[in-house]
Write a protein that holds these residues in place. Structure first.
Motif, short mmCIF file in Angstrom:
data_model
loop_
_atom_site.label_atom_id
_atom_site.label_comp_id
_atom_site.label_asym_id
_atom_site.label_seq_id
_atom_site.Cartn_x
_atom_site.Cartn_y
_atom_site.Cartn_z
N ALA A 79 1.49 0.99 5.87
CA ALA A 79 1.53 2.36 6.36
C ALA A 79 0.73 3.29 5.44
O ALA A 79 0.64 3.06 4.23
CB ALA A 79 2.97 2.84 6.46
N TRP A 80 0.19 4.37 6.02
CA TRP A 80 -0.57 5.34 5.23
C TRP A 80 0.32 6.02 4.20
O TRP A 80 -0.13 6.39 3.12
CB TRP A 80 -1.19 6.38 6.15
N ALA A 81 1.58 6.19 4.49
CA ALA A 81 2.50 6.82 3.54
C ALA A 81 2.61 5.98 2.27
O ALA A 81 2.64 6.52 1.16
CB ALA A 81 3.87 7.01 4.17
N ASN A 82 2.64 4.67 2.42
CA ASN A 82 2.71 3.80 1.25
C ASN A 82 1.41 3.84 0.46
O ASN A 82 1.41 3.78 -0.77
CB ASN A 82 3.02 2.37 1.66
N LYS A 83 0.29 3.92 1.15
CA LYS A 83 -1.00 4.00 0.46
C LYS A 83 -1.09 5.31 -0.32
O LYS A 83 -1.56 5.34 -1.47
CB LYS A 83 -2.15 3.93 1.47
N ALA A 84 -0.66 6.42 0.28
CA ALA A 84 -0.72 7.72 -0.38
C ALA A 84 0.22 7.78 -1.58
O ALA A 84 -0.07 8.45 -2.58
CB ALA A 84 -0.37 8.82 0.61
N LYS A 85 1.33 7.07 -1.51
CA LYS A 85 2.30 7.07 -2.61
C LYS A 85 1.69 6.48 -3.87
O LYS A 85 2.01 6.89 -4.98
CB LYS A 85 3.55 6.30 -2.19
N SER A 86 0.80 5.48 -3.70
CA SER A 86 0.19 4.87 -4.88
C SER A 86 -0.73 5.86 -5.60
O SER A 86 -0.97 5.73 -6.79
CB SER A 86 -0.58 3.62 -4.48
N PHE A 87 -1.27 6.87 -4.90
CA PHE A 87 -2.14 7.85 -5.53
C PHE A 87 -1.37 8.88 -6.35
O PHE A 87 -1.97 9.60 -7.14
CB PHE A 87 -2.99 8.58 -4.47
N ARG A 122 10.72 -6.75 0.66
CA ARG A 122 10.72 -6.15 2.00
C ARG A 122 9.59 -6.73 2.84
O ARG A 122 9.77 -7.04 4.01
CB ARG A 122 10.56 -4.63 1.90
N GLU A 123 8.42 -6.89 2.24
CA GLU A 123 7.28 -7.43 2.97
C GLU A 123 7.52 -8.89 3.36
O GLU A 123 7.18 -9.31 4.46
CB GLU A 123 6.01 -7.32 2.14
N SER A 124 8.13 -9.67 2.47
CA SER A 124 8.39 -11.07 2.80
C SER A 124 9.45 -11.19 3.89
O SER A 124 9.39 -12.10 4.72
CB SER A 124 8.81 -11.87 1.57
N GLU A 125 10.42 -10.27 3.93
CA GLU A 125 11.40 -10.27 5.01
C GLU A 125 10.73 -10.00 6.35
O GLU A 125 11.04 -10.64 7.35
CB GLU A 125 12.49 -9.22 4.77
N VAL A 126 9.79 -9.08 6.35
CA VAL A 126 9.08 -8.74 7.59
C VAL A 126 8.22 -9.93 8.03
O VAL A 126 8.17 -10.26 9.21
CB VAL A 126 8.22 -7.48 7.39
#
Length: 133
Positions: A79-87, A122-126
């Motif tokens: 998601a874009w929200a996760n990408k923006a969080k890294s910034f 979370r990603e591995s669960e998905v």
């Protein structure tokens, strides 16, 4: 009903049950489902076995089955929200920044490790959930 009449009725019932056809589950064991690719021939059915062929293009021969494929590269699924969080933490220094600059910069390293482990789980669960059909 006399005792002999009930015995004959039981024998007749047993003979009637023996004449019933085999259940469908026993008959389904003789079906062989095969996927063939390109112009490969489909095996012929025999008297004991029914062969059902599904034909797919030659380009699908060595690919991972569709139901096991993930939905594209991780960059496109994230998601874009996760990408923006890294910034948010780019260029951070000081307490909880996990940097060698400033006092207490090392304190954020454990937090980063924990956040990364949670995101990976979370990603591995998905990825391990079966796709909806």
């Amino acid at each position: 009903m006399t005792k002999t009449a009930s015995v004959f009725a039981a024998i007749g019932l047993a003979a009637g049950l023996a004449a019933l056809p085999a259940p469908a589950t026993a008959q389904a064991d003789n079906v062989n489902e095969i996927i063939v690719y390109g112009s490969d021939p489909c095996p012929r059915s025999t008297d004991d076995e029914v062969v059902v062929c599904a034909r797919k293009p030659e380009s699908e021969r060595y690919r991972i089955p569709e139901r096991l494929r993930t939905g594209g590269a991780r960059q496109t699924r994230e998601a874009w929200a996760n990408k923006a969080k890294s910034f948010e933490t780019v260029g951070a220094s000081g307490i909880n920044s996990c940097s060698a600059v400033g006092p207490g910069g090392h304190t954020g390293c454990l937090k980063n490790i924990i956040d990364q482990a949670r995101a990976e789980s979370r990603e591995s669960e998905v990825e391990n959930t079966a796709p909806e059909q």
